[in-house]
Design an enzyme around this catalytic site. Structure first.
Site, PDB file in Angstrom:
ATOM      1  N   SER A 235       0.819  -1.205   0.000  1.00  0.00           N
ATOM      2  CA  SER A 235       0.000   0.000   0.000  1.00  0.00           C
ATOM      3  C   SER A 235       0.857   1.261   0.000  1.00  0.00           C
ATOM      4  O   SER A 235       1.640   1.440  -0.923  1.00  0.00           O
ATOM      5  CB  SER A 235      -0.957  -0.059   1.186  1.00  0.00           C
ATOM      6  OG  SER A 235      -2.078   0.713   0.904  1.00  0.00           O
ATOM      7  N   TRP A 326     -10.612   0.412  -4.627  1.00  0.00           N
ATOM      8  CA  TRP A 326      -9.960   1.690  -4.304  1.00  0.00           C
ATOM      9  C   TRP A 326      -8.577   1.767  -4.961  1.00  0.00           C
ATOM     10  O   TRP A 326      -8.138   2.820  -5.414  1.00  0.00           O
ATOM     11  CB  TRP A 326      -9.871   1.752  -2.782  1.00  0.00           C
ATOM     12  CG  TRP A 326      -9.310   2.952  -2.109  1.00  0.00           C
ATOM     13  CD1 TRP A 326      -8.192   2.987  -1.321  1.00  0.00           C
ATOM     14  CD2 TRP A 326      -9.853   4.274  -2.063  1.00  0.00           C
ATOM     15  NE1 TRP A 326      -8.012   4.248  -0.814  1.00  0.00           N
ATOM     16  CE2 TRP A 326      -9.013   5.063  -1.255  1.00  0.00           C
ATOM     17  CE3 TRP A 326     -10.978   4.867  -2.661  1.00  0.00           C
ATOM     18  CZ2 TRP A 326      -9.248   6.418  -1.012  1.00  0.00           C
ATOM     19  CZ3 TRP A 326     -11.205   6.219  -2.413  1.00  0.00           C
ATOM     20  CH2 TRP A 326     -10.356   6.972  -1.601  1.00  0.00           C
ATOM     21  N   HIS A 377      -7.962  -5.509   0.902  1.00  0.00           N
ATOM     22  CA  HIS A 377      -6.697  -4.771   0.924  1.00  0.00           C
ATOM     23  C   HIS A 377      -5.807  -5.285   2.067  1.00  0.00           C
ATOM     24  O   HIS A 377      -6.133  -5.105   3.232  1.00  0.00           O
ATOM     25  CB  HIS A 377      -7.043  -3.295   1.147  1.00  0.00           C
ATOM     26  CG  HIS A 377      -5.873  -2.380   1.099  1.00  0.00           C
ATOM     27  ND1 HIS A 377      -5.205  -2.089  -0.061  1.00  0.00           N
ATOM     28  CD2 HIS A 377      -5.253  -1.676   2.079  1.00  0.00           C
ATOM     29  CE1 HIS A 377      -4.236  -1.235   0.201  1.00  0.00           C
ATOM     30  NE2 HIS A 377      -4.242  -0.972   1.492  1.00  0.00           N
TER      31      HIS A 377
HETATM   32  C1  GTR Z   1      -5.362   4.400   2.191  1.00  0.00           C
HETATM   33  C2  GTR Z   1      -4.834   5.224   1.054  1.00  0.00           C
HETATM   34  C3  GTR Z   1      -4.221   4.338   0.052  1.00  0.00           C
HETATM   35  C4  GTR Z   1      -3.280   3.323   0.671  1.00  0.00           C
HETATM   36  C5  GTR Z   1      -3.749   2.828   2.020  1.00  0.00           C
HETATM   37  C6  GTR Z   1      -2.709   2.120   2.876  1.00  0.00           C
HETATM   38  O1  GTR Z   1      -6.083   5.088   3.100  1.00  0.00           O
HETATM   39  O2  GTR Z   1      -5.899   5.912   0.495  1.00  0.00           O
HETATM   40  O3  GTR Z   1      -3.575   5.093  -0.960  1.00  0.00           O
HETATM   41  O4  GTR Z   1      -2.000   3.817   0.744  1.00  0.00           O
HETATM   42  O5  GTR Z   1      -4.235   3.834   2.802  1.00  0.00           O
HETATM   43  O6  GTR Z   1      -1.551   2.522   2.937  1.00  0.00           O
HETATM   44  O7  GTR Z   1      -3.090   1.144   3.503  1.00  0.00           O
END
Ligand code: GTR
Length: 400
Positions: A235, A326, A377
């Site tokens: 991420s 996302w 995620h």
């Molecule tokens: C989210 C962000 C993403 C991603 C994520 C993370 O809130 O919008 O771009 O980086 O965090 O790092 O888990």
């Protein structure tokens, strides 16, 4: 009077629906705008790049500069000195399977210093020097627990050691706390001039800078094969791992897990997280110039396929998760696809098909690898098992 009140209410309703639309992420493929990607293989002087020499001499430096200036900021390379101190060692960690080294890396400039705490496990039952994965840890510190009381799927070190890989990790907050009010209390204290530059380093750049200092350490660590180090991140850490590999060519392979916006997904699809949103939620991640592209993706002189191209000819493995729209799985796959032409300059043939691979099916035997894991995620054992397969493919090829 009544008619005008009704039309007033009508107008307000339409207006607020429209305003809301602009802030809502788009997850509808039919609403992806028509877009044209900037050309990776055309120089700023308008010359077509047809071989790797032109790429390396002219176009690659141009693109690197565009990413520095418009998104991630400069990466300062000068420092006064660097010191490595072994703060803990156990040659028989993990029931004798691994050699643990905890190393304090201190970097000095302008009479200030930054401290990076490196955790490193090296397999005892594998040829030395060992290939390694270096993780930029953006989660809790215990995710890379040197005592192994906490064993996390986010950094499945026992499994990697079993497969013959060293596992290294540092915490991103050592370089820049992940907070818009605090991020400057790390490496940016050594480079205060960066903060006033519109194209200066910010948090993602600081994390990448830290990965390069760990690579400095690996240059003189006899147990690590400095030519076979993969940089990995999830991420926001995956955005940083891609930027690390793009600018520091000592990293032999890059893993960018669910990195999404300003990581491995194309910005111009305007799908899922967009530039305005990321710059609003995380104003400290990217440089000041990047804010100019809020709602103006099409004006960016680059898109993320070019960042992947900067890693060529070194292999890149990107991932997504099916429930993580996302981070735009399709946009990530398309960024990889559009980076293929750079790999072609090196006669490296990608095995990515023309469509997003089926969920959980991994493309491994390819300089550009990919999978879209079923789930949310995250970075899991499934992801790591494929990173290891990908690294095996590239690092254990005959002649390597
Ligand atoms: C989210 C962000 C993403 C991603 C994520 C993370 O809130 O919008 O771009 O980086 O965090 O790092 O888990």
């Amino acid at each position: 009077m009544r008619a005008s009140l009704i039309s007033f209410i009508f107008f307000i309703t339409i207006f607020s629906v429209k305003a809301q639309d602009q802030n809502e992420p788009n997850y509808d493929e039919t609403k992806v705008p028509k877009y044209t990607l900037p050309k990776a293989l055309k120089t700023q002087a308008g010359k077509q790049v047809t071989n790797k020499n032109q790429w390396e001499k002219t176009r690659r430096p141009e693109i690197l500069r565009l990413f520095e200036d418009n998104i991630y900021g400069q990466l300062p390379k000068d420092y006064d000195s660097i010191r490595y101190t072994l703060s803990n060692e156990n040659a028989k960690a993990m029931n004798g399977k691994a050699h643990l080294k905890e190393v304090l890396i201190e970097v000095f400039r302008l009479n200030k210093s930054v401290k990076i705490n490196l955790v490193l496990f090296i397999p005892n039952n594998a040829p030395k020097p060992a290939s390694a994965f270096l993780l930029i840890n953006n989660r809790a510190k215990d995710q890379t627990d040197p005592t192994r009381i906490v064993k996390s799927d986010f950094w499945p070190t026992e499994e990697a050691i079993e497969a013959g890989y060293a596992m290294a990790a540092f915490h991103n907050a050592d370089l820049a706390p992940d907070d818009p009010k605090l991020f400057m209390n790390g490496v940016l204290q050594l480079y205060p001039e960066q903060l006033s530059a519109d194209n200066g380093m910010r948090a993602i750049g600081a994390w990448a800078w830290g990965a390069s200092r760990v690579m400095d350490y690996f240059q003189q660590e006899p147990l690590i094969d400095k030519d076979k180090v993969a940089i990995a991140g999830h991420s926001r850490g995956g955005k940083a791992s891609l930027w690390t590999a793009a600018q520091d060519q000592r990293f032999a392979l890059c893993i960018t897990n669910c990195s999404g916006s300003t990581g491995a997904k194309l910005a111009r699809r305007e799908f899922g997280e967009r530039i305005r949103r990321i710059n609003t939620s995380f104003p400290h991640w990217f440089n000041t110039n990047y804010k100019k592209f809020n709602d103006k993706e099409s004006l960016l002189p680059v898109d993320q396929h070019m960042l992947i191209g900067l890693v060529a000819p070194r292999p890149v493995y990107a991932t997504n998760a099916t429930e993580d729209l996302w981070a735009d799985p399709k946009g990530t796959f398309l960024a990889l696809k559009n980076a293929e032409e750079v790999y072609n300059l090196y006669r490296l043939k990608s095995a990515l098909g023309t469509q997003l691979p089926a969920p959980n099916s991994a493309v491994i035997q390819s300089p550009l690898g990919y999978h879209n894991r079923i789930g949310v995620h995250n970075m899991t054992g499934f992801d790591w098992a494929n990173f290891i397969r990908f690294a095996d493919h590239h690092f254990k090829k005959p002649g390597k």
